[in-house]
Design a protein around this motif. Structure first.
Motif, mmCIF file in Angstrom:
data_model
loop_
_atom_site.group_PDB
_atom_site.id
_atom_site.type_symbol
_atom_site.label_atom_id
_atom_site.label_comp_id
_atom_site.label_asym_id
_atom_site.label_seq_id
_atom_site.Cartn_x
_atom_site.Cartn_y
_atom_site.Cartn_z
ATOM 1 N N VAL A 147 0.831 -1.202 0.000
ATOM 2 C CA VAL A 147 0.000 0.000 0.000
ATOM 3 C C VAL A 147 0.867 1.253 0.000
ATOM 4 O O VAL A 147 0.578 2.237 -0.688
ATOM 5 N N VAL A 148 1.980 1.225 0.726
ATOM 6 C CA VAL A 148 2.870 2.381 0.766
ATOM 7 C C VAL A 148 3.580 2.548 -0.573
ATOM 8 O O VAL A 148 3.728 3.662 -1.082
ATOM 9 N N ARG A 149 4.011 1.444 -1.148
ATOM 10 C CA ARG A 149 4.691 1.525 -2.443
ATOM 11 C C ARG A 149 3.772 2.124 -3.517
ATOM 12 O O ARG A 149 4.192 2.965 -4.316
ATOM 13 N N LEU A 150 2.513 1.668 -3.553
ATOM 14 C CA LEU A 150 1.572 2.201 -4.542
ATOM 15 C C LEU A 150 1.363 3.699 -4.345
ATOM 16 O O LEU A 150 1.339 4.472 -5.315
ATOM 17 N N ALA A 151 1.200 4.110 -3.090
ATOM 18 C CA ALA A 151 0.991 5.536 -2.804
ATOM 19 C C ALA A 151 2.226 6.348 -3.160
ATOM 20 O O ALA A 151 2.128 7.440 -3.732
ATOM 21 N N GLU A 152 3.404 5.833 -2.834
ATOM 22 C CA GLU A 152 4.643 6.544 -3.154
ATOM 23 C C GLU A 152 4.806 6.724 -4.660
ATOM 24 O O GLU A 152 5.163 7.811 -5.138
ATOM 25 N N GLU A 153 4.566 5.645 -5.405
ATOM 26 C CA GLU A 153 4.702 5.728 -6.864
ATOM 27 C C GLU A 153 3.758 6.777 -7.452
ATOM 28 O O GLU A 153 4.129 7.561 -8.324
ATOM 29 N N PHE A 154 2.518 6.785 -6.949
ATOM 30 C CA PHE A 154 1.524 7.748 -7.444
ATOM 31 C C PHE A 154 1.980 9.176 -7.148
ATOM 32 O O PHE A 154 1.921 10.057 -8.022
ATOM 33 N N MET A 155 2.461 9.431 -5.954
ATOM 34 C CA MET A 155 2.836 10.793 -5.575
ATOM 35 C C MET A 155 4.122 11.235 -6.271
ATOM 36 O O MET A 155 4.257 12.404 -6.661
ATOM 37 N N LEU A 156 5.076 10.310 -6.430
ATOM 38 C CA LEU A 156 6.324 10.681 -7.102
ATOM 39 C C LEU A 156 6.097 11.072 -8.558
ATOM 40 O O LEU A 156 6.835 11.895 -9.104
ATOM 41 N N GLN A 157 5.084 10.493 -9.176
ATOM 42 C CA GLN A 157 4.761 10.849 -10.557
ATOM 43 C C GLN A 157 4.088 12.217 -10.659
ATOM 44 O O GLN A 157 3.918 12.748 -11.757
ATOM 45 N N ARG A 158 3.709 12.767 -9.504
ATOM 46 C CA ARG A 158 2.976 14.037 -9.489
ATOM 47 C C ARG A 158 3.640 15.058 -8.563
ATOM 48 O O ARG A 158 2.959 15.840 -7.896
ATOM 49 N N LEU A 159 4.961 15.064 -8.550
ATOM 50 C CA LEU A 159 5.675 16.013 -7.699
ATOM 51 C C LEU A 159 5.356 17.454 -8.064
ATOM 52 O O LEU A 159 5.404 18.348 -7.218
ATOM 53 N N ARG A 160 5.038 17.693 -9.332
ATOM 54 C CA ARG A 160 4.788 19.061 -9.798
ATOM 55 C C ARG A 160 3.298 19.363 -9.922
ATOM 56 O O ARG A 160 2.922 20.392 -10.486
ATOM 57 N N GLU A 161 2.433 18.473 -9.425
ATOM 58 C CA GLU A 161 0.990 18.657 -9.553
ATOM 59 C C GLU A 161 0.327 18.667 -8.173
ATOM 60 O O GLU A 161 0.825 18.040 -7.243
ATOM 61 N N PRO A 162 -0.804 19.333 -8.033
ATOM 62 C CA PRO A 162 -1.569 19.238 -6.777
ATOM 63 C C PRO A 162 -2.050 17.799 -6.568
ATOM 64 O O PRO A 162 -2.491 17.146 -7.518
ATOM 65 N N VAL A 163 -1.943 17.311 -5.349
ATOM 66 C CA VAL A 163 -2.350 15.944 -5.022
ATOM 67 C C VAL A 163 -3.167 15.984 -3.730
ATOM 68 O O VAL A 163 -2.742 16.592 -2.738
#
Length: 346
Positions: A234-250
């Motif tokens: 669950v942490v890996r999935l969340a990390e991957e999602f957020m790392l792909q959106r470092l420059r976007e609002p999340v």
């Protein structure tokens, strides 16, 4: 009618455990007072006139663990006056009848063979239907934290939170029955004797082991082979999602959707693995990316404000303060160091 402390027996699954009767009351108000001595202040009230209210409470102390049997007879509700349990966990093992528990926003039934766990720091309410009878196993929270460190080899980085409903598992049911059997044997030993103290320690350790290794909780992944990986799934999935959106609002809801879990499960997983929430973790990754950009500027006219905006920090002052706390220097110092020296004119 209220009976003072007298010898009694807790009966569960054919076992009779010698203990003390702390309450035997037909009066709701007096029952509230007696229950508060061990479990804290709560508001107990009858919900229907049918049936006879008869509160009984039998208690067997085993050091950091105790066995308690409680029943109310009539259709009754119980709401702790404080928001949650203070310093202990409660495992409920229904003997007969049915109840309904609301803990946080979750509601689940309690029936024979389908028990539950109440956590400290989590509010709850119980609606016990007529004839509901239960065995409660109370476990000291500080003791359970020490047991976790002994089993896992690491201290807790966040409080233990167990899933409210017990998983349907014959092996788990057999484990709890074996603990009741052990409790029956321990209760026969004289109070205060060396044998009793030793046996109580063994019983408490066994209760902690069953809770920590067979029940679902927010740290269990560390005992299931995940400890050698970068993070649980669950942490890996969340990390991957957020790392792909470092420059976007999340938003947190977007992270929950990407990782397939609820807010509570997401925050519990991040607290257990990183000792921080997902948004705090993302903020640090953005600061790391900003530092990398400042250390190796892509163009000579790059400004700190440009980098701050690129990585989601709209206020340069707040960015500079967070950057300084993280890296011990201002972003402008990092940028100056990263720029190549200007060639001197001839």
């Amino acid at each position: 009618m209220c009976v003072p402390t007298l010898p009694s027996q807790i009966e569960f699954g054919g076992h009779r455990i010698a203990g003390l009767r702390l309450a035997d009351c037909l009066d709701v108000d007096q029952s509230n007072e007696l229950s508060a001595r061990l479990f804290g202040s709560a508001r107990m009230r009858r919900l229907r006139a049918a049936g006879s209210f008869h509160f009984t409470h039998d208690h067997v102390p085993f050091g950091p663990v105790s066995f308690d049997r409680m029943s109310w007879g009539a259709h009754t509700s119980l709401v702790p006056r404080t928001e949650s349990l203070s310093g202990y966990y409660l495992v409920t093992l229904p003997i007969q009848g049915a109840a309904r528990v609301r803990q946080d926003s979750h509601v689940h039934p309690l029936t024979r063979g389908a028990g539950g766990v109440f956590n400290p720091l989590r509010s709850f309410e119980i609606e016990a239907f007529e004839g509901f009878d239960q065995l409660l196993v109370r476990v000291d929270a500080a003791f359970l934290a020490r047991a976790w460190q002994g089993i896992s080899g690491r201290p807790l980085t966040a409080p233990l939170f167990f899933e409210h409903a017990m998983p349907e598992s014959p092996a788990l049911a057999a484990s709890w029955m074996s603990l009741v059997t052990l409790g029956e044997s321990v209760a026969r030993l004289p109070l205060g004797s060396a044998a009793r103290e030793y046996a109580q320690s063994a019983l408490a350790a066994s209760v902690a082991s069953v809770l920590l290794t067979q029940h679902d909780h927010n740290h269990r992944f560390l005992l299931q082979g995940e400890v050698n990986t970068a993070a649980p799934r669950v942490v890996r999935l969340a990390e991957e999602f957020m790392l792909q959106r470092l420059r976007e609002p999340v938003s947190v809801d977007e992270v929950c959707t990407a990782s397939g879990v609820s807010r509570r499960s997401l925050f519990a997983a991040f607290q257990a693995h990183h000792a921080a929430g997902p948004i705090a973790w993302l903020r640090q990754r953005r600061l790391d990316a900003a530092r990398e950009s400042l250390e190796k500027p892509a163009r000579g006219d790059l400004r700190v404000a440009d980098v701050a905006l690129e990585f989601g920090f709209p206020h340069v002052g707040e960015f500079a303060a967070a950057y300084g706390r993280a890296f011990g220097e201002t972003p402008s110092v990092t940028l100056r160091r990263g720029r190549p020296p200007r060639a001197r004119s001839g």
